[in-house]
Design a protein around this motif. Structure first.
Motif: not given
Length: 206
Positions: A40, A104-106, A110
């Motif tokens: 991340r 895209e994560r939060d 990533t």
């Protein structure tokens, strides 16, 4: 080192960071075949990447991330994906990454990939260790943590329960800490500096 993670023009002091989690992949016989890694990227780097991807004409964010994932994989391949793996202290040869994705994560970029061992090895009675680090310490790689303690999910063993898992913190010499602290925004450390700041993942099946 920014070029390792794609085409963004960001330049930063070595306090850009990657939050790391690792799943050690074994079969029912306890033979390890590789490491499933999740990186991340830090929020600032992620923001710049997403803004750049959104400015690319005729491409959706997903398409841009697919291309970026390929760029990251290709750029890291010449550096063993910043990873060293050893079994009983003997460094293992790594294979080529063919399974990977960028997403895209939060709000964070990533990158997930499976890093295979060229020759799968039995963990029974053995100890596997790994480190993930940028040699020049442009990027700092640390396991996912809360209150400075690695999360349980930061290191997972898949398929062989009778092993002790641990993440050993780095313990750099104070002179090396000072050397890193004195680097300017656009400077990188001497090759090998990052190793001294690398955490060590340990899977002890002895």
């Amino acid at each position: 080192m920014a070029s390792l993670l794609g085409s963004t023009n960001v330049h930063a002091h070595p306090h850009g960071w990657i939050d790391l989690s690792v799943r050690v992949i074994t079969d029912d016989e306890g033979v390890v075949s590789g490491l499933h890694q999740t990186w991340r990227m830090d929020p600032f780097y992620s923001l710049v990447v997403f803004e750049e991807l959104q400015q690319v004409e005729a491409a959706s964010l997903d398409e841009g991330l697919d291309q970026l994932g390929k760029e990251i994989r290709d750029n890291l391949s010449g550096y063993d994906y910043l990873t060293e793996v050893s079994i009983n202290g003997e460094r293992q040869t790594l294979g080529e990454v063919s399974e990977y994705t960028a997403l895209e994560r939060d709000g964070r970029l990533t990158f997930m990939f499976i890093l295979p061992l060229e020759s799968p090895q039995s963990l029974e009675g053995n100890q596997l260790t790994y480190q993930v680090f940028d040699s020049t310490y442009y990027l700092e790689v640390v396991h996912e943590a809360e209150n400075n303690q690695p999360l349980e999910e930061a290191l997972i063993l898949n398929g062989e329960p009778a092993c002790e898992l641990s993440i050993v913190p780095a313990n750099p010499d104070p002179e090396l800490v000072m050397e890193a602290a004195m680097l300017g925004e656009d400077e990188t450390g001497e090759p090998g500096l990052g190793r001294h700041f690398a955490e060590t993942g340990r899977v002890d099946c002895r």
